[in-house]
Each structure stands twice: as structure tokens, then as C-alpha cells.
Enzyme design. Structure first.
Site, short mmCIF file in Angstrom:
data_model
loop_
_atom_site.label_atom_id
_atom_site.label_comp_id
_atom_site.label_asym_id
_atom_site.label_seq_id
_atom_site.Cartn_x
_atom_site.Cartn_y
_atom_site.Cartn_z
N LYS A 131 0.82 -1.22 0.00
CA LYS A 131 0.00 0.00 0.00
C LYS A 131 0.85 1.27 0.00
O LYS A 131 0.56 2.21 -0.74
CB LYS A 131 -0.91 -0.04 1.23
CG LYS A 131 -1.93 1.05 1.29
CD LYS A 131 -2.99 0.69 2.31
CE LYS A 131 -2.39 0.26 3.64
NZ LYS A 131 -2.18 1.36 4.57
N ARG A 183 -10.30 5.09 9.94
CA ARG A 183 -10.28 3.68 10.34
C ARG A 183 -11.49 3.32 11.19
O ARG A 183 -11.67 2.14 11.52
CB ARG A 183 -9.03 3.41 11.16
CG ARG A 183 -7.91 2.73 10.38
CD ARG A 183 -6.76 2.71 11.31
NE ARG A 183 -5.77 1.72 11.26
CZ ARG A 183 -4.55 1.92 10.75
NH1 ARG A 183 -4.28 2.99 10.07
NH2 ARG A 183 -3.63 1.01 10.90
N ARG A 242 9.85 -12.78 4.28
CA ARG A 242 10.60 -11.55 4.56
C ARG A 242 11.07 -11.55 6.02
O ARG A 242 12.20 -11.17 6.31
CB ARG A 242 9.69 -10.33 4.28
CG ARG A 242 10.45 -9.03 4.28
CD ARG A 242 9.63 -7.92 3.67
NE ARG A 242 8.63 -7.42 4.60
CZ ARG A 242 7.69 -6.52 4.28
NH1 ARG A 242 7.61 -6.07 3.05
NH2 ARG A 242 6.84 -6.09 5.17
P1 AMP Z 1 -0.33 2.02 10.26
O1 AMP Z 1 1.10 2.21 9.83
O2 AMP Z 1 -1.30 2.73 9.38
O3 AMP Z 1 -0.70 0.58 10.48
O4 AMP Z 1 -0.45 2.73 11.70
C1 AMP Z 1 0.36 2.34 12.78
C2 AMP Z 1 -0.39 2.55 14.09
O5 AMP Z 1 -0.76 3.93 14.26
C3 AMP Z 1 -1.71 1.80 14.19
O6 AMP Z 1 -1.52 0.49 14.63
C4 AMP Z 1 -2.48 2.62 15.20
O7 AMP Z 1 -2.02 2.38 16.51
C5 AMP Z 1 -2.06 4.04 14.83
N1 AMP Z 1 -2.98 4.62 13.81
C6 AMP Z 1 -2.67 4.94 12.52
N2 AMP Z 1 -3.73 5.45 11.88
C7 AMP Z 1 -4.74 5.48 12.79
C8 AMP Z 1 -6.11 5.88 12.73
N3 AMP Z 1 -6.65 6.36 11.63
N4 AMP Z 1 -6.85 5.75 13.87
C9 AMP Z 1 -6.31 5.28 15.01
N5 AMP Z 1 -5.04 4.86 15.12
C10 AMP Z 1 -4.25 4.95 14.03
#
Ligand code: AMP
Length: 194
Positions: free
Chosen positions: A17, A92, A131
Site C-alpha cells: 500500500k 479507520r 521476509r
Molecule cells: P499504520 O502504519 O497505518 O498501520 O499505523 C500504525 C499505528 O498507528 C496503528 O496500529 C495505530 O495504533 C495508529 N494509527 C494509525 N492510523 C490510525 C487511525 N486512523 N486511527 C487510530 N489509530 C491509528
């Protein structure tokens, strides 16, 4: 001048992504904005926000909506996001969808398209496992990797459903090379008139 475009990209962990988001943002001349990246940057720099979200993100839990929504409102108010953007990892939750919808309404805009990268879970798990072994990440066992895929499914499905009802979801086969998938995304958006 072309109309600003407001895009979302969703896809399972390991679906490529981030790479596709970068290419897509460049193709449409908009910033790619990832809430996960912003949180990680704040944690690295030891900011107040970073300290507040460090434990939550480490546990893979969601940061509370109030905090995340404030963050995105601030980011989208910046100069480079006035003529469209691509969001990755946000919204999310239903609460985040409502907040974003309202925020855009105030700007006379809406989410124009949601690119949904579809991947074969078994193939992605196999790739991530390989990986992890190559990089010596012993904690990334098959169970852990599969759990992340399930969390993604549970988390994202309701959000995608809302946008599907609005008729803006563009489903794209996410299996293949970076170029192949990138081409499919652009073709899918073109077919929608973008
Ligand atoms: P990601 O790299 O998008 O998986 O984000 C890493 C971490 O950041 C997630 O596991 C959440 O703890 C937090 N996070 C990122 N985006 C959101 C969101 N839209 N709402 C809540 N927590 C988020």
C-alpha cells in the site's frame, strides 16, 4: 485547472500500500498523508503527541478518535493539502469517517474515490513470513502475521462499506508487480472519470 481530487487507499498489511500510495499521489500531484507515518515520526522525535501514542501504537491498538481527528484536521489545513490529497490509514473508524465527511463538507468537497487493494491472504502471509525469516524478525510468526490481517479485515470492512454505499470504491487486484498494480489503479480511477 483540474478539480482537486480527494482519495483514500486501503489495503492489507503487506499489500504494498505504501509504495502504491506514493506513486498514486505523484500521478495526481497531491500529498500522500499517512496517519501511521505521522504517529511514528512524532514517536521518533519524542513530541508530546508521540509520548501519548507510543504505547497504544506499540500494542497495535487504535489511537482515540479525538486525537487522530485533531491531527488530521491540522494536517489537512496545511497549504499542500488544499488542492486535494491521498489519505492512507485514515479513516479507520465510523467516527473518523463522520469527522472527515464533515471536514470536507465545510470545504465543499468529498472523498472522490477509495482505492481498495485486494490481495490473497495466504499469498501475502507467505510473502511476509519469508521476509521475516530473511530479516531475522523472529517475532513475526505466522500467527502474528495472520492476526494482523484479521485485525485489518475487521477494522476496515465497516469503513469500506460506508464508502461502497456512496458508490466511490474502486476495487483493484493488488497481486502482481508494483508496476502492474500501479497501472490497474490508474485504469480503475480513469474508468471512474478521474
Ligand atoms: P499504520 O502504519 O497505518 O498501520 O499505523 C500504525 C499505528 O498507528 C496503528 O496500529 C495505530 O495504533 C495508529 N494509527 C494509525 N492510523 C490510525 C487511525 N486512523 N486511527 C487510530 N489509530 C491509528
Amino acid at each position: 485547472m483540474t478539480k482537486p481530487i480527494h482519495l483514500l487507499i486501503v489495503g492489507a498489511p503487506g499489500a504494498g500500500k505504501g509504495t502504491q500510495a506514493a506513486g498514486l499521489a505523484e500521478a495526481y500531484g497531491v500529498p500522500a498523508i499517512s496517519t501511521g507515518d505521522i504517529f511514528r515520526e512524532n514517536i521518533k522525535n519524542g513530541t508530546e503527541l508521540g509520548k501519548r501514542v507510543q504505547e497504544i501504537t506499540a500494542q497495535g491498538r487504535l489511537v482515540p478518535d479525538t486525537l487522530t481527528n485533531d491531527l488530521i484536521a491540522d494536517r489537512l489545513s496545511q497549504a499542500d493539502a488544499q488542492e486535494g490529497f491521498l489519505l492512507d490509514g485514515y479513516p479507520r473508524t465510523r467516527g473518523q469517517v463522520e469527522f472527515l465527511t464533515q471536514l470536507l463538507e465545510e470545504r465543499g468537497a468529498k472523498i472522490d474515490a477509495v482505492v481498495q487493494l485486494q490481495t490473497d491472504t495466504d499469498a501475502v502471509v507467505e510473502r511476509l513470513l519469508k521476509r521475516a525469516q530473511e530479516q531475522g524478525r523472529v517475532d513475526d510468526t505466522e500467527d502474528v502475521i495472520r492476526h494482523r490481517q484479521e485485525v485489518y479485515e475487521q477494522e476496515t470492512a465497516p469503513v469500506v462499506d460506508i464508502y461502497a454505499e456512496r458508490g466511490v470504491v474502486v476495487e483493484v487486484d493488488g497481486m502482481g508487480t508494483v508496476d502492474e498494480v500501479g497501472r490497474r489503479i490508474l485504469d480503475g480511477l480513469k474508468a471512474k472519470g478521474f
